[in-house]
Design a protein around this motif. Sequence first.
Motif, short mmCIF file in Angstrom:
data_model
loop_
_atom_site.label_atom_id
_atom_site.label_comp_id
_atom_site.label_asym_id
_atom_site.label_seq_id
_atom_site.Cartn_x
_atom_site.Cartn_y
_atom_site.Cartn_z
N HIS A 263 0.96 -1.44 -0.02
CA HIS A 263 -0.08 -0.07 0.04
C HIS A 263 0.67 1.68 0.11
CE1 HIS A 263 -3.52 -1.97 1.61
NE2 HIS A 263 -3.49 -2.71 0.68
N LEU A 267 0.66 4.09 -3.13
CA LEU A 267 0.52 5.84 -2.58
C LEU A 267 1.94 6.18 -3.16
CD1 LEU A 267 -1.44 4.94 0.79
CD2 LEU A 267 -2.89 5.26 -1.56
N LEU A 272 0.42 10.08 -4.14
CA LEU A 272 -0.50 10.19 -2.56
C LEU A 272 -0.08 9.85 -1.55
CD1 LEU A 272 -3.69 8.19 -4.55
CD2 LEU A 272 -3.47 10.56 -4.10
N SER A 496 -5.22 4.40 -6.36
CA SER A 496 -3.54 4.73 -6.75
C SER A 496 -2.87 3.35 -7.00
CB SER A 496 -2.60 4.21 -5.22
OG SER A 496 -3.51 3.44 -4.40
#
Length: 701
Positions: A263, A267, A272, A496
Amino acid sequence: MKSPDTAQISLARHTGLSTLKTLNWAEVPPFRFDTLVICFAIGIALYFTLPFSVFGWSLGLTIGLVAILLWVTRKTAFTGWIWGAFLFALLLGAGRAGWHSQATQSPRLPDYERAYELSGWVEEIAASGKGVRWIINVEEFNWADGMNAPKKVRVRLGQKYNEAASAGDYVSLRAVLSAPPRPVVPGGYSPRQRAFFEQVGGFGFAISAPEVRPGAGEPSWRRGLAAFRYRMAGHIHTVAPAETAGLQAALLTGVRRYIPPEHTDALRTAGLAHILAISGLHMGLLAGTAYWIFTFLLVHISPLSRRYDVRKFAALLGIGAATGYLILSGASVATQRAYIMAVIVFLAVILDRRAISVRSVSVAAAITLFLHPEALLSVGFQMSFAAVLALVVVYRSWRDFTPGGSPKGWLTKLRNDTLSLSVTSFVSGLATAGFALFHFGRIARFGLVGNLLAMPLFTFAVMPLGILSLVLMPLGLEDAPLWAMGQAITGLVKISTWIASWDGALVQVKAAPGWVIAAYGFAFILLLLGGLRGRLIATGLILVCFIGWWNEPVPSLRISEDGRVAFWESQDLQRLIVTSERADSYGRERFSEKAGRGEVDAIAMDKTDAPCDALACRFQIRGKQISILTHPSEARVECASSDLVILTERDVGPEVRRNCAAKLIDGQVLRREGALDVYLEKRGIRRKGTKKPPEKRRVWE
């Protein structure tokens, strides 16, 4: 001509002038608070840049220089006082940074590794590979040398101890510790400097099973708060959907130990990564939502809303909500920065002043830098204030060129909100792009697309549902909003991941030198706040920064502090030749990133076609003859036939050192200068180390 008033006469008396006829008050420059803050920040930057400390004599120097400046400008006294104030702010910044460094200084372990027995309470828990990493507040320490024990240490534990203790627990263990490490590449990230300001005096790993001792140690509010935060994070991780629980715990409590690495990578590649750090965005959404809810509720209390401006009461309650989130999230420097900005905005509402202005941003920056001068060097501080300042300036201009009044119709309001969010994403992304480029050496090429797609979901679903979860948690009703928040985050992760899968989503570029970052930051402020002349100067300075960054030479070789060598096979920088494929992997990664390369292949030098024997390998690199030795017996011969001789394991004798015609690097050089970057240039061979000479080392080095 208008007669002088009492203030002018008083000023003339205090400045030693017997007459006011020499003063031309129409030509007095405006006294700008934001310029004082910039001078204060420059003073802090000078303190961290100069090879000596200004603390101790900065006050005397300030008084002397201001006195000289006032004498030179004695015929225009008020102008002299203004420039004196700017100079005072600059040196005050340097003095404050020095004072803070002296006050922060705490005991540190020696550079060599050694086993210690220690006890203390666990302040922070973070993931470290498959294992876990603890920050321990030390209360008992077997320092046999009779010196003061470090206040905190960072200890790494294996996977089987991931759940051995919780934050706030008092533990005892045996660990191998040493001083926090220096940068692995010259000019790179310094764990030692960060540890100094966090008062962490040792890094290492556990060599015994930790023993939890319930009821031991001194209770404190900091210990209780750490236990509360991690209990809440654990509860969220248990109740929330398994796929997104880690991100939910991080957004609501600041505890990032449960975030899956995939994750984080997705991102970051999609531009992000900023949503993972609790800062202005999160604080603004939480405090703004709280303010809106409190205003809505108070407006419907007729006796109150008819007599008072309920927005001021809502602002006070908003400060309370922001304070609660600050405490819950761990009060990191980034969160403190966002909290200060939120409080200033709410105070402006209470005092009937403009809530969002350059002045409010300047006040927030001044308070943050006064509390934490070292924050000026952090990419988080630079990027967050760059984004806020750019948004304030852009929206101020937008307000001046757009008609006033509330929009009519929900379609118009939706269009305006979408346009506002798009402009916010574009401006903040553009404002932070340069800092991200120079600091991280990488560009998320589709970051604007990622923000345009993901930020509406984050703004209108993820954070509001998170706030609702926190509100309902004391009542035990948090399951439903946490589930809904998880579904929203699932959409965010899918966006993402999709963008990260695009070809060329993340572009690696070479690192920028420190002077480029400093000059770019100054030019960025001048571009936003200066007049026409200032903006022309800023544009030229930004151009100089990019030219200097582009022409920054790439080192040809790396030599770690323990003698591990790595160098580029050819000028295309595609593969590294190394003395060991396993050792110094972290240092090689940073060396590759510095050259603008991500993951590169590494091959051991004994597997190449280079002439190697049991004692030495010889290479031709950029027209230079390089000899890498494993034994000093060959040093005399290689010094006569090579341009650079590297002895990886031992020292040469004094006679060979004196008579060596080549550049010589051995254990003695590495102990004195640390890890080295070596530049093979037409005009010769130069090197740059991670250690400064003793006379130039600062308190954190």
